[in-house]
Every structure is written in structure tokens, then in C-alpha cells.
Motif scaffolding. Structure first.
Motif: not given
Length: 218
Positions: A200-215
């Protein structure tokens, strides 16, 4: 009696990024030995020469790199879908004798709307309810007699489906946490079931977190 080698091992174990870099031979041993001279001297309560530390570093035998194990590679390659849910609110309340009864009223409402996001975790002293923000007012009304410890809006959940044998693999979550930490992503909550892992992340981090997990999955 504690030795230089013992101190080196203690330091590397508590700094997994440093240990991983050492195991991949991408660290300058001489520079690291100089960096560790002061902390190891304090641990041993005597002056230690960088040369002795460098020798201990070269003799250090790190565990096999988790990312190179056959089982780990297979699990990461077989990671399932990554799902993102937004517009979530995290409610943390103090445990009480009335909480379960009040919570049951929220469950009744959720059962009528199967598209809602919902999780509930009961700890020793507090419980956390994460739910779609559309029910914020309803949750407040039904928990109005409970003691709120924290309420956080504007959250998103990223859920990764894990292979069936994930619980047999040591260090799987480490790969996610390492990548997220490297990207400077702050985790608000971490949740898991047997075959699902959710951050669970704050909305400001969601795009960056999604990309990191895909990597990690790539």
C-alpha cells in the motif's frame, strides 16, 4: 573472543545491499576496509589496521546470491498478474470489546458490493481496515465509538499474484523490498496471503512502485 572477521560478518549481515555488492565483486576492497576501520575499532575497543579488515573482507564467504538460485529464478519468472487498486483509505483503530461487533456491520455492507477493495488485520493492540474510499463515511459512522489511531486517504494497493510454492523460497520478498527501496518508494502498509503479496503506497508513489515491481518480474 571477537575477531576482525566476526566484526566484518556482523556489519555485512546488517547491510544486505553492501553484502550483495561484495558478493558481485563490484566493491573496492581497499576503500571499504578504510571505511570500516573506525566502526570495527570501536567494536573491538582497539585500533585495527585497514589491511586486516581487507583480508577479512576477501575471506568472507557470503551466502549464495538469492537472485541466482534456480528456485528463485523460477518463482520470479512465474509471478502472476499485478493488480492496482486506487482510491483507498486506511483506518487504524485501537482494539476493544466492541470492535468485532461494529466491524461485522461493515462486512455486511461489503458483501452487498463485491467490487469494493477490503482488508482487515487484527494485531495485538490495534486493527487496520483498508477499504475503498467510497465507504469512508459508512466506516466512520459504524466505528464512531472506537478509538481511531490513524486515518490515511489517497492510497493505492499493488497486488502481485505469487506461484503456489512461493512459501518454500527464502528471500522472495527481499527482491521486492530491495527494488522499492532503491527507487526511494515509501511503503505505507504491507499485506500478504499465502499466494498474494500487496503493498500500500500513497498515490504519488503508485506509478513508480508499479514500474519497480515490473522490473523485478522482468
Amino acid at each position: 573472543m571477537k575477531t576482525v572477521s566476526n566484526c566484518v560478518e556482523d556489519i555485512l549481515i546488517t547491510q544486505p545491499y553492501l553484502e550483495e555488492a561484495l558478493s558481485r565483486n563490484i566493491i573496492n576492497y581497499s576503500a571499504l576496509a578504510v571505511e570500516l576501520t573506525e566502526p570495527i575499532s570501536k567494536m573491538l575497543k582497539k585500533d585495527v589496521k585497514p589491511g586486516a579488515i581487507m583480508m577479512a573482507l576477501r575471506r568472507y564467504n557470503p551466502p549464495p546470491t538469492l537472485g541466482n538460485s534456480i528456485k528463485m529464478k523460477r518463482v520470479i519468472q512465474n509471478l502472476g498478474d499485478i493488480t492496482v487498486r486506487s482510491n483507498l483509505t486506511d483506518f487504524t483503530v485501537k482494539n476493544s470489546e466492541t470492535l468485532i461487533n461494529n466491524h461485522s456491520k461493515i462486512l455486511e455492507r461489503i458483501n452487498k458490493e463485491d467490487k469494493l477493495f477490503y482488508t482487515f488485520t487484527r494485531g495485538i493492540h490495534e486493527s487496520t481496515l483498508i477499504i475503498s474510499s467510497s465507504l469512508n463515511e459508512f466506516v466512520h459512522d459504524n466505528l464512531k465509538n472506537e478509538t481511531f489511531l490513524a486515518v490515511q486517504n489517497g492510497l493505492s494497493a499493488i497486488t502481485i499474484n505469487l506461484p503456489q510454492d512461493n512459501s518454500k523460497i527464502a528471500g522472495l520478498y527481499y527482491h521486492f523490498f530491495k527494488r522499492l527501496a532503491w527507487e526511494g518508494i515509501v511503503l505505507y502498509e504491507v499485506l500478504s496471503t499465502t499466494n498474494e503479496f500487496t503493498i500500500l503506497v500513497e498515490d504519488e508513489y503508485v506509478d513508480k512502485a508499479f514500474t519497480a515491481i515490473k522490473r523485478v518480474k522482468a
